[in-house]
Design a protein around this motif. Structure first.
Motif, PDB file in Angstrom:
ATOM      1  N   ALA A 337      34.938  96.575  30.127  1.00  0.00           N
ATOM      2  CA  ALA A 337      34.951  96.017  31.483  1.00  0.00           C
ATOM      3  C   ALA A 337      36.186  95.145  31.687  1.00  0.00           C
ATOM      4  O   ALA A 337      36.745  94.593  30.738  1.00  0.00           O
ATOM      5  CB  ALA A 337      33.691  95.188  31.729  1.00  0.00           C
ATOM      6  N   LYS A 338      36.607  95.008  32.941  1.00  0.00           N
ATOM      7  CA  LYS A 338      37.793  94.208  33.240  1.00  0.00           C
ATOM      8  C   LYS A 338      37.629  92.776  32.759  1.00  0.00           C
ATOM      9  O   LYS A 338      38.588  92.172  32.239  1.00  0.00           O
ATOM     10  CB  LYS A 338      38.087  94.225  34.735  1.00  0.00           C
ATOM     11  CG  LYS A 338      39.312  93.402  35.114  1.00  0.00           C
ATOM     12  CD  LYS A 338      39.626  93.464  36.595  1.00  0.00           C
ATOM     13  CE  LYS A 338      40.841  92.586  36.902  1.00  0.00           C
ATOM     14  NZ  LYS A 338      41.198  92.607  38.344  1.00  0.00           N
ATOM     15  N   ASP A 339      36.421  92.222  32.919  1.00  0.00           N
ATOM     16  CA  ASP A 339      36.217  90.828  32.525  1.00  0.00           C
ATOM     17  C   ASP A 339      35.907  90.690  31.037  1.00  0.00           C
ATOM     18  O   ASP A 339      35.422  89.654  30.586  1.00  0.00           O
ATOM     19  CB  ASP A 339      35.126  90.173  33.367  1.00  0.00           C
ATOM     20  CG  ASP A 339      33.754  90.817  33.202  1.00  0.00           C
ATOM     21  OD1 ASP A 339      33.658  91.815  32.457  1.00  0.00           O
ATOM     22  OD2 ASP A 339      32.788  90.321  33.809  1.00  0.00           O
ATOM     23  N   GLN A 340      36.204  91.743  30.257  1.00  0.00           N
ATOM     24  CA  GLN A 340      36.057  91.685  28.807  1.00  0.00           C
ATOM     25  C   GLN A 340      37.396  91.877  28.099  1.00  0.00           C
ATOM     26  O   GLN A 340      37.429  92.092  26.890  1.00  0.00           O
ATOM     27  CB  GLN A 340      35.073  92.763  28.330  1.00  0.00           C
ATOM     28  CG  GLN A 340      33.640  92.537  28.789  1.00  0.00           C
ATOM     29  CD  GLN A 340      32.726  93.659  28.327  1.00  0.00           C
ATOM     30  OE1 GLN A 340      33.128  94.810  28.201  1.00  0.00           O
ATOM     31  NE2 GLN A 340      31.473  93.316  28.064  1.00  0.00           N
ATOM     32  N   ARG A 341      38.486  91.782  28.829  1.00  0.00           N
ATOM     33  CA  ARG A 341      39.794  91.998  28.232  1.00  0.00           C
ATOM     34  C   ARG A 341      40.304  90.708  27.594  1.00  0.00           C
ATOM     35  O   ARG A 341      40.129  89.632  28.141  1.00  0.00           O
ATOM     36  CB  ARG A 341      40.778  92.505  29.291  1.00  0.00           C
ATOM     37  CG  ARG A 341      40.376  93.858  29.876  1.00  0.00           C
ATOM     38  CD  ARG A 341      41.218  94.243  31.076  1.00  0.00           C
ATOM     39  NE  ARG A 341      40.773  95.517  31.658  1.00  0.00           N
ATOM     40  CZ  ARG A 341      41.209  96.008  32.815  1.00  0.00           C
ATOM     41  NH1 ARG A 341      42.126  95.332  33.503  1.00  0.00           N
ATOM     42  NH2 ARG A 341      40.751  97.151  33.261  1.00  0.00           N
ATOM     43  N   GLY A 342      40.965  90.856  26.428  1.00  0.00           N
ATOM     44  CA  GLY A 342      41.314  89.697  25.628  1.00  0.00           C
ATOM     45  C   GLY A 342      42.743  89.225  25.747  1.00  0.00           C
ATOM     46  O   GLY A 342      43.214  88.461  24.884  1.00  0.00           O
ATOM     47  N   SER A 343      43.440  89.616  26.804  1.00  0.00           N
ATOM     48  CA  SER A 343      44.807  89.151  27.042  1.00  0.00           C
ATOM     49  C   SER A 343      45.078  89.222  28.536  1.00  0.00           C
ATOM     50  O   SER A 343      44.436  89.982  29.266  1.00  0.00           O
ATOM     51  CB  SER A 343      45.820  90.019  26.282  1.00  0.00           C
ATOM     52  OG  SER A 343      45.795  91.360  26.754  1.00  0.00           O
TER      53      SER A 343
END
Length: 397
Positions: A337-343
Motif C-alpha cells: 500500500a502507498k502508506d506502507q512505503r519506507g522512503s
C-alpha cells in the motif's frame, strides 16, 4: 508479570528488556536494561548478586558482552527476566532504577563493519519502476541472492543525533555537466538492523542454520540517503557518498530471543542450497514513520523476501568474516500500500505525488524536518514488544 510499575503503552514490558548504554550525569557510560520508562543499572545489581561477568555491564559498549556468545546471552536474559518478575529481588534492584528521562543514551555498541541489503521485494520493485520504467523492475539477480553493499561504519550514529545535510555532485537529467552543492533530494530508509555478537572464522562461511549463534539482536535503522547524489554516482559501482554521510540506529538492542519468529514468505524460484533452510527466521514487525510528528507510513516487515539468516550466509559464503559489533541491515522495508512505503522517494513517487500535511506539500526532507521511526513486534504468542525509536533532525549544510 513484574513488580516494576510499567506505564500503559510502554514499548519495554517485562518480556522485552532490551540492552543499551547510558550516561547518567557526569558518570561514565555503562550498560542498562530498559523496562517501562526506567533503566535497570545492571553493573551494581550484577556485582551485588555476584553474577559471572558482572564487570561487563560497567563497560561503555556492549561489545564485550556480545562477544561471549549465545549461552551467555541466554543466561543473562533468564537472569533479567527473573529480576523483574520475582518480588524477592525488589530490594536488590529498586535502588538501581533510573528514569530514562534522566540519562543520555549512547551508541550501544562499537560498530565494526556495516552491510546494507536490499531485501524488500516491494521496495526493489518500486525503485525499479521509478528508475527503469521501460524494463522489468527487478534485475535478473534479485531473486537469486540477497543484494547488498558495504557501508561506512564510522558514520553510524545513535538516535537523536542531528543530521547535517550532505553536499556533493548531482546532475539533472537534462544538464550537460554536474554541479556541486547541498542535496536537494534528502531521504530516509526504514530498516531493521541485525547486531552480530559472535565472530566467524576467515575462510569459513556461516550457514543459515547458525544465524542465531552469531546474531544477538536487532535495532531500528534509518539509512539516510541523498537521492540526487546517489543517482549520479552509483553507476557502475553502487552507493557511495549518497549513503555514507550518516546512518542512525536506535539505542536499545532487542534480543532475538524476545522476538520469536514467524514463517518467511515463499521464495520463487528456489534458492541455491547454501541459502536454503527449513525454518528460516522472520519477524512480525510493523514500523511507524513520523515526519514532524505526523504519521506518514506504516511499513510491515513480515513480508520481507530475504531472511536475515540468508543475508548472513550470503555475506560470508565467499569466506568473509563477521566480527563482534558488525551491523547488517535489511534495506528499505516497504509494503504494497502507498502508506506502507519506507522512503520518501516511494511515498511521493520521486516527488511527483507530494504528501499533503496541514495543507503543505512535502516531497524530500527540508532543513529542520525531524523523522521518528518506531516499531512494534508481535510474537507468535501474541505479545507486543516495542523496539523503541530512532530519530534525527536535518540541519543545514
Amino acid at each position: 508479570m513484574s513488580w516494576i510499575d510499567i506505564p500503559d503503552g510502554s514499548p519495554f514490558g517485562p518480556d522485552n528488556l532490551p540492552l543499551g548504554v547510558f550516561r547518567y550525569g557526569d558518570e561514565e557510560p555503562r550498560v542498562g536494561a530498559a523496562i517501562g520508562d526506567q533503566i535497570i543499572d545492571l553493573a551494581p545489581v550484577a556485582s551485588a548478586q555476584m553474577l559471572d561477568g558482572a564487570q561487563l555491564f560497567a563497560e561503555p559498549t556492549l561489545n564485550a558482552f556480545l562477544a561471549l556468545g549465545r549461552p551467555t546471552w541466554r543466561a543473562t536474559r533468564s537472569w533479567l527476566l527473573e529480576l523483574v518478575r520475582n518480588a524477592n529481588d525488589r530490594d536488590a534492584v529498586e535502588p538501581h532504577l533510573i528514569p530514562q528521562s534522566a540519562v543520555t543514551m549512547q551508541l550501544p555498541f562499537e560498530v565494526a563493519d556495516y552491510v546494507d541489503f536490499y531485501a524488500s521485494e516491494q521496495h526493489a520493485t518500486n525503485l525499479g519502476r521509478l528508475f527503469r520504467p521501460d524494463s522489468e523492475p527487478l534485475l535478473p539477480n534479485w531473486k537469486h541472492l540477497p543484494v547488498g553493499y558495504h557501508g561506512r561504519a564510522g558514520t553510524i550514529v545513535v538516535s537523536g543525533t542531528d543530521i547535517v545535510r550532505p553536499s556533493g555532485q548531482r546532475k539533472a537529467p537534462d544538464a550537460v555537466a554536474p554541479t556541486f552543492g547541498p542535496s536537494q533530494r534528502l531521504d530516509i530508509e526504514v530498516e531493521l538492523g541485525y547486531v552480530v555478537g559472535s565472530p566467524s572464522t576467515l575462510g569459513k562461511p556461516v550457514s543459515v542454520d547458525d544465524f542465531a549463534d552469531h546474531v544477538y539482536g536487532v535495532v531500528l535503522v534509518n539509512d539516510w540517503s541523498a537521492r540526487d547524489l546517489q543517482a549520479w554516482e552509483y553507476v557502475p559501482l553502487g552507493p557511495f557518498l549518497g549513503k555514507s554521510f550518516a546512518t542512525s540506529i536506535s539505542p536499545w538492542v532487542v534480543a532475538l530471543d524476545a522476538l520469536g519468529t514467524v514463517p518467511l514468505p515463499a521464495q520463487d524460484p528456489p534458492v541455491l542450497p547454501y541459502l536454503a533452510g527449513q525454518n528460516l527466521p522472520n519477524y512480525d514487525i510493523t514500523f511507524e514513520v513520523r515526519l514532524n510528528g505526523h504519521l506518514v507510513s506504516t511499513p510491515p516487515y513480515r513480508d520481507i523476501y530475504w531472511s536475515p539468516a540468508q543475508m548472513l550466509a550470503h555475506m560470508t559464503v565467499n569466506g568473509a568474516t563477521v566480527r563482534t559489533g558488525d551491523l547488517f541491515a535489511s534495506g528499505t522495508v516497504s509494503g504494497p500500500a502507498k502508506d506502507q512505503r519506507g522512503s520518501f522517494i516511494e511515498l511521493t513517487w520521486a516527488g511527483r505525488d507530494p504528501l499533503i500535511i496541514d495543507g503543505k506539500e512535502h516531497t524530500f526532507l527540508e532543513d529542520d524536518d525531524e523523522i521518528t521511526i518506531s516499531a512494534w513486534a508481535t510474537t507468535p504468542t501474541g505479545t507486543h514488544l516495542g523496539l523503541g525509536e530512532v530519530t534525527g533532525r536535518i540541519t543545514p549544510a
